[in-house]
Design a protein around this motif. Structure first.
Motif, PDB file in Angstrom:
ATOM      1  N   VAL A 420       0.856  -1.183   0.000  1.00 37.52           N
ATOM      2  CA  VAL A 420       0.000   0.000   0.000  1.00 37.52           C
ATOM      3  C   VAL A 420       0.896   1.239   0.000  1.00 37.52           C
ATOM      4  N   ALA A 421       0.770   2.064  -1.037  1.00 40.42           N
ATOM      5  CA  ALA A 421       1.572   3.295  -1.128  1.00 40.42           C
ATOM      6  C   ALA A 421       0.654   4.487  -0.876  1.00 40.42           C
ATOM      7  N   ARG A 422       0.948   5.222   0.194  1.00 40.34           N
ATOM      8  CA  ARG A 422       0.084   6.339   0.604  1.00 40.34           C
ATOM      9  C   ARG A 422       0.898   7.633   0.558  1.00 40.34           C
ATOM     10  N   ILE A 448      -0.280  -3.003 -12.833  1.00 37.98           N
ATOM     11  CA  ILE A 448      -1.631  -2.452 -12.710  1.00 37.98           C
ATOM     12  C   ILE A 448      -2.147  -2.699 -11.298  1.00 37.98           C
ATOM     13  N   GLY A 449      -2.364  -1.608 -10.574  1.00 37.52           N
ATOM     14  CA  GLY A 449      -2.919  -1.742  -9.225  1.00 37.52           C
ATOM     15  C   GLY A 449      -4.293  -1.113  -9.179  1.00 37.52           C
ATOM     16  N   ARG A 450      -4.718  -0.734  -7.978  1.00 38.59           N
ATOM     17  CA  ARG A 450      -5.982   0.005  -7.882  1.00 38.59           C
ATOM     18  C   ARG A 450      -5.833   1.087  -6.810  1.00 38.59           C
ATOM     19  N   ILE A 451      -6.564   2.185  -7.008  1.00 39.91           N
ATOM     20  CA  ILE A 451      -6.534   3.260  -6.026  1.00 39.91           C
ATOM     21  C   ILE A 451      -7.751   3.094  -5.124  1.00 39.91           C
ATOM     22  N   ALA A 452      -7.515   2.997  -3.828  1.00 38.83           N
ATOM     23  CA  ALA A 452      -8.622   2.828  -2.883  1.00 38.83           C
ATOM     24  C   ALA A 452      -8.264   3.509  -1.574  1.00 38.83           C
ATOM     25  N   ASP A 453      -9.230   4.208  -0.993  1.00 42.20           N
ATOM     26  CA  ASP A 453      -9.050   4.851   0.320  1.00 42.20           C
ATOM     27  C   ASP A 453      -7.783   5.690   0.394  1.00 42.20           C
ATOM     28  N   GLY A 454      -7.540   6.506  -0.620  1.00 40.14           N
ATOM     29  CA  GLY A 454      -6.413   7.433  -0.582  1.00 40.14           C
ATOM     30  C   GLY A 454      -5.047   6.774  -0.689  1.00 40.14           C
ATOM     31  N   ALA A 455      -5.004   5.577  -1.252  1.00 41.86           N
ATOM     32  CA  ALA A 455      -3.703   4.914  -1.418  1.00 41.86           C
ATOM     33  C   ALA A 455      -3.711   4.095  -2.696  1.00 41.86           C
ATOM     34  N   LEU A 456      -2.500   3.813  -3.195  1.00 47.05           N
ATOM     35  CA  LEU A 456      -2.407   2.866  -4.311  1.00 47.05           C
ATOM     36  C   LEU A 456      -2.174   1.487  -3.708  1.00 47.05           C
TER      37      LEU A 456
END
Ligand SMILES: *Cc1c(COP(=O)(O)O)cnc(C)c1O
Length: 484
Positions: A420-422, A448-456
């Motif tokens: 998780v990169a924030r 390919i990741g996803r962006i969720a809750d202000g983080a990658l």
């Protein structure tokens, strides 16, 4: 002020005049290497394009530095362009989206056995529609028919391009100019343009909706059955669920209802699975064998969803109906090629040994991967990602949830783990995340990741190639500056 503008304009004019000719550029070292690697006509085209770009840039006032227009520079730029153009459009990406069967990323990754079989079929001639025992013409479906029957308990089987094609072909064969009865609660849209009512129309069948959105009863079907009925269609609502005050009629009861009227019941299972997935810790999804045993006259399902094979649509069931389907001229338009047939056969063969399936079938291996294993991988990789991303992001290993995807078991999530990169600062965090996602997509092997809750979030469930991922992060180090 005016004097300075003149100086610029003069420099531009000089640069324009000094632009080398195509022939000059082709004599530069980089151009000679380019011709050797990409051929003369492609190199000439690239050089022309580069010169056109330089000329346009000079005219509009950009890039007036004289060094930019030497033959050597133009040749190098053309070479770089040719290398970029030579990169295949179809190339691997790392699916760290957390969706195992991602339709937009090509769904199932094939088993080694399937890949080998496909390669053989590509490289060599095979007995595709040829009976080796008699020397006579055969049918391509025989390559997989026996396996399909063995694994599903069905009398007969046929294969087409995908499950959408299977449904279309069944409707067109059994209900063209007739009525097809479906529960209102099962008139699904799968995605894209696959909507059951539209497929019915294209197949030439008249849709007869019965029941209500949340409740459909046997008496609703009974009232709709008539001499105009071509078939009763049961659709597995694979990508959504209606909850609360609901009622649906199981295929088994539909069969009892239609038996005396001799109207076939077709069960579109969608994903369909050949074995009980609960043995791998997943929720129970109806198996094809169960649907056949329940008495459905035909069952349709996909090859590249839970089954873990190539794109394909299977129709299994009553021999007389399968024969009719195979005689429909549309079958010829929807058939699969030898490469896929080879891969399908090899994939199905793996199901004869369910105990070792999770080792051999990537889809199942990914679905069955324990969270502890994925979390350990995330902890192992977190420092490398932190180093690659620099000061802008905090990187942690954290628990998350994966999805199966492709509309299979939509409510089932699989406990997983992710990197998780924030962003460290709130200001501009949204843009920083978008930029990071873009930089990762631009890597030689796109991540390919996803962006969720202000983080990658990079869900590692499907990460087999850890070394490849570390390499990708290595090539990110330069790009990380762009993230700051
Ligand atoms: C996925 C699905 C289809 C379409 O299958 P494809 O193999 O993607 O063409 C049709 N019906 C149901 C119920 C599905 O879940």
């Amino acid at each position: 002020m005016t004097a300075r503008l003149d100086v610029h304009a003069q420099a531009r004019g000089t640069a324009l005049r000094r632009l080398p000719s195509v022939d000059d550029v082709l004599k530069a070292d980089a151009a000679i290497v380019a011709i050797d690697r990409f051929g003369r006509s492609a190199t000439v085209a690239a050089v022309r394009a580069m010169l056109d770009e330089k000329r346009a840039a000079l005219r509009t006032g950009g890039g007036a530095r004289e060094a930019d227009v030497s033959s050597a520079r133009v040749a190098e730029a053309a070479f770089v362009r040719l290398i970029a153009e030579a990169r295949p459009t179809v190339r691997p990406v790392l699916n760290l989206t957390g969706v195992v069967l991602h339709t937009n990323l090509g769904r199932a990754v094939l088993a080694e056995a399937a890949i080998e079989a496909a390669v053989t079929a590509m490289r060599q001639t095979i007995a595709l529609e040829f009976e080796l025992s008699t020397g006579k013409r055969g049918e391509r479906d025989t390559l997989v028919r026996d396996l399909l029957c063995e694994l599903t308990g069905a009398e007969d089987a046929t294969v087409v391009n995908n499950n959408a094609a299977a449904v279309l072909l069944v409707l067109n064969t059994l209900a063209k100019g007739r009525e097809a009865i479906v529960s209102r609660g099962e008139l699904i849209e799968i995605g894209g343009a696959f909507r059951m009512p539209d497929i019915m129309a294209r197949a030439g069948a008249k849709l007869v909706e019965v029941g209500t959105t949340n409740r459909t009863h046997p008496k609703d079907y009974a009232a709709a059955l008539s001499e105009r009925t071509g078939l009763v269609l049961k659709v597995h609502t694979s990508n959504y669920r209606i909850e609360g005050f609901t009622a649906a009629v199981p295929a088994r009861d539909l069969v009892a209802l239609t038996r005396e009227k001799t109207v076939p019941v077709v069960d579109d299972l969608g994903s369909g699975t050949l074995i009980d997935l609960s043995r791998f810790g997943l929720a129970h999804e109806p198996t094809v064998a169960e649907a056949v045993a329940a008495g459905a006259d035909l069952v349709t399902f996909s090859g590249d969803k839970l089954l873990g094979g190539p794109q394909a649509g299977f129709i299994v069931g009553r021999r007389d109906l399968i024969r009719k389907i195979n005689r429909n001229p549309m079958k010829r338009a929807l058939r699969v090629d030898k490469i896929r047939l080879a891969a399908i056969e090899a994939t199905l063969r793996l199901y004869r040994d369910p105990d070792r399936l999770a080792d051999k079938l990537p889809t199942l291996r990914h679905l069955a991967r324990p969270q502890a294993d994925i979390l350990a991988q995330a902890q192992r990789l977190a420092p490398a990602l932190a180093a690659a991303l620099g000061e802008t992001f905090d990187v942690t290993a954290a628990a998350c949830n994966s999805q199966i995807g492709s509309g299979a078991l939509p409510q089932e999530t699989l406990p997983s783990a992710a990197l998780v990169a924030r962003p460290r600062t709130e200001r501009g965090a949204g843009r920083a995340l978008e930029r990071l996602a873009q930089v990762l997509r631009d890597l030689p092997v796109p991540v390919i990741g996803r962006i969720a809750d202000g983080a990658l979030v990079l869900d590692l469930r499907c990460l087999d190639d850890e070394v490849g991922f570390l390499d990708a992060l290595g090539s990110l180090a330069g790009g990380a500056d762009a993230l700051a």
